[in-house]
Scaffold this active site. Structure first.
Site, PDB file in Angstrom:
ATOM      1  N   VAL A  14     -25.745 -23.582 -65.885  1.00  0.00           N
ATOM      2  CA  VAL A  14     -25.638 -24.337 -67.227  1.00  0.00           C
ATOM      3  C   VAL A  14     -26.318 -23.609 -68.532  1.00  0.00           C
ATOM      4  CG1 VAL A  14     -25.668 -26.522 -66.004  1.00  0.00           C
ATOM      5  CG2 VAL A  14     -27.856 -25.149 -66.411  1.00  0.00           C
ATOM      6  N   GLY A  15     -26.727 -22.403 -68.215  1.00  0.00           N
ATOM      7  CA  GLY A  15     -27.481 -21.668 -69.404  1.00  0.00           C
ATOM      8  C   GLY A  15     -27.454 -20.079 -68.849  1.00  0.00           C
ATOM      9  N   ARG A  16     -27.603 -19.259 -69.871  1.00  0.00           N
ATOM     10  CA  ARG A  16     -27.838 -17.734 -69.713  1.00  0.00           C
ATOM     11  C   ARG A  16     -28.217 -17.118 -70.862  1.00  0.00           C
ATOM     12  NH1 ARG A  16     -25.411 -13.551 -66.233  1.00  0.00           N
ATOM     13  NH2 ARG A  16     -24.522 -15.563 -65.251  1.00  0.00           N
ATOM     14  N   GLY A  17     -29.202 -16.093 -70.697  1.00  0.00           N
ATOM     15  CA  GLY A  17     -29.931 -15.410 -71.997  1.00  0.00           C
ATOM     16  C   GLY A  17     -30.434 -13.971 -71.181  1.00  0.00           C
ATOM     17  N   SER A  18     -30.881 -13.335 -72.082  1.00  0.00           N
ATOM     18  CA  SER A  18     -31.692 -12.013 -71.738  1.00  0.00           C
ATOM     19  C   SER A  18     -32.560 -12.169 -70.709  1.00  0.00           C
ATOM     20  CB  SER A  18     -32.060 -11.281 -73.149  1.00  0.00           C
ATOM     21  OG  SER A  18     -33.112 -12.035 -73.540  1.00  0.00           O
ATOM     22  N   TYR A  19     -33.443 -13.349 -70.817  1.00  0.00           N
ATOM     23  CA  TYR A  19     -34.448 -13.710 -69.914  1.00  0.00           C
ATOM     24  C   TYR A  19     -34.077 -13.989 -68.461  1.00  0.00           C
ATOM     25  CZ  TYR A  19     -38.821 -16.262 -68.531  1.00  0.00           C
ATOM     26  OH  TYR A  19     -39.920 -16.768 -67.835  1.00  0.00           O
ATOM     27  N   GLY A  20     -32.790 -14.873 -68.276  1.00  0.00           N
ATOM     28  CA  GLY A  20     -32.547 -15.540 -67.076  1.00  0.00           C
ATOM     29  C   GLY A  20     -31.154 -16.191 -67.138  1.00  0.00           C
ATOM     30  N   VAL A  22     -29.915 -20.189 -65.789  1.00  0.00           N
ATOM     31  CA  VAL A  22     -30.392 -21.489 -65.466  1.00  0.00           C
ATOM     32  C   VAL A  22     -29.215 -21.920 -64.628  1.00  0.00           C
ATOM     33  CG1 VAL A  22     -31.150 -23.697 -65.998  1.00  0.00           C
ATOM     34  CG2 VAL A  22     -31.913 -21.624 -67.183  1.00  0.00           C
ATOM     35  N   ASP A 164     -44.074 -20.745 -79.068  1.00  0.00           N
ATOM     36  CA  ASP A 164     -42.579 -20.684 -79.397  1.00  0.00           C
ATOM     37  C   ASP A 164     -41.910 -22.083 -79.426  1.00  0.00           C
ATOM     38  OD1 ASP A 164     -40.329 -19.335 -80.009  1.00  0.00           O
ATOM     39  OD2 ASP A 164     -39.672 -19.039 -77.897  1.00  0.00           O
TER      40      ASP A 164
END
Length: 341
Positions: A14-20, A22, A164
């Site tokens: 359901v989600g993706r970024g440089s951090y990880g 989901v 943040d």
């Protein structure tokens, strides 16, 4: 206790970024829906962000409806998984802590290390997507303000400075009232930059207060950072400023387009010629600058206007703390005033 039998079944990303990454997932035993964040521990900065989030969420002794709840944390090395708890003394956990402290990998790099965070599943996306896909609503604005004020007071009571706060880091769990009307619940999330304050440096016997905990690492997202954060010397009052930016943008639907992602985002700013400048950066250069609150006529009453001016003051001492803020938002919400529709 180490196990090779997974407790959760991944359903979809359901989600993706440089951090990880989901995922939506299900608890195998009960079928309950959860969100699972998978973080690859291949770089010291990833490990540090993951541990900050773990330390913040696992330090909270009670749950709050508007703060994401960490249900479980699993440390995986290759095919084995180990539950991680606050104050855990396992060798795998201590290797991660050492990696974070030293800024270099302190474990066998031939092995694949992952952290899995199991949290509330929020099916309504983030605050940005939710609000910008719907018409402005006085009821939603009021509800979201109260929920955000309550969440921040809870975090600060638990000595956690988020650092943040922004609409992207505020998730929505959709629900319905007994009458069947939509009743979304906000969840403050993404604690990778958070700081848990301690009593160190205070006088013996003096209670811990986030407003007396001074931080020196400038971090956050430009458009929501307080002036003092840009200089790298601040307290929890920086969270108040960020929340002021969010609430002002929500009430008047002030948006900007992120230069990197080209995504429309909620956020207040100052127009300087053809450029838009983050409020905190502009106030750092000109602390006496008068902010145009409200930007449009008749969008808020005098009490709300005054509260926003205080929240966005260049001087953090002039901002209310989270506990005063929560009370004032409740008082404002209980009055009859015109938000517009």
């Amino acid at each position: 206790m180490v196990s090779s039998q997974p407790r959760y079944e991944l359903i979809q990303e359901v989600g993706r970024g440089s951090y990880g990454v989901v995922y939506e997932a299900a608890v195998r035993r009960t079928g309950a829906r959860v969100a699972v964040k998978k973080i690859r521990c291949h770089a010291p900065e990833n490990v540090e962000l993951a541990l900050r989030e773990f330390w913040a969420l696992s330090s909270i002794q009670s749950q709050h409806p508007n703060v994401i709840h960490l249900e479980d944390c699993v440390l995986q090395r290759d095919g084995l998984a180990q539950r991680m708890q606050h104050g855990c003394g396992s060798s795998l956990y201590l290797e991660l802590v050492e990696t974070s402290l030293k800024g270099e990998i302190a474990f066998d790099q031939r092995c694949a290390y992952y952290l899995w965070f199991v949290m509330d599943f929020c099916d309504g996306g983030d605050m940005n997507a939710y609000l910008l896909s719907r018409k402005p609503s006085r009821k939603t604005n009021t509800s979201f303000m109260l929920q955000l004020g309550s969440a921040l007071a809870f975090l600060h009571k638990n000595q956690i400075i988020h650092r943040d706060l922004k609409p992207d880091n505020i998730l929505i769990a959709q629900g319905c009232s007994p009458a069947g009307s939509p009743e979304p619940t906000l969840k403050v999330a993404d604690f990778g930059l958070s700081k848990v304050c301690s009593a160190s440096g205070l006088s013996p016997g003096e209670p811990v207060s986030v407003n007396k905990c001074f931080l020196s690492m400038a971090c956050g997202t430009d458009f929501y950072m307080a002036p003092e954060v840009w200089e790298g010397h601040y307290t929890a009052k920086a969270d108040i400023f960020a929340l002021g930016v969010i609430i002002w943008a929500m009430l008047e639907r002030i948006t900007f387009v992120d230069a990197e992602t080209q995504k429309e985002l909620l956020g207040s700013y100052v127009q300087q010629g053809s450029e838009i400048v983050p409020l905190g950066e502009a106030l750092l250069g000109n602390p006496r600058m008068e902010l145009p609150i409200p930007a449009r006529k008749k969008t808020m009453n005098p009490s709300m206007r005054q509260l926003l001016r205080e929240m966005l003051s260049a001087n953090p001492q002039e901002r209310p703390d989270a506990f005063e803020l929560e009370l004032r938002l409740v008082k404002i919400a209980c009055r009859e005033w015109d938000w517009g529709t």
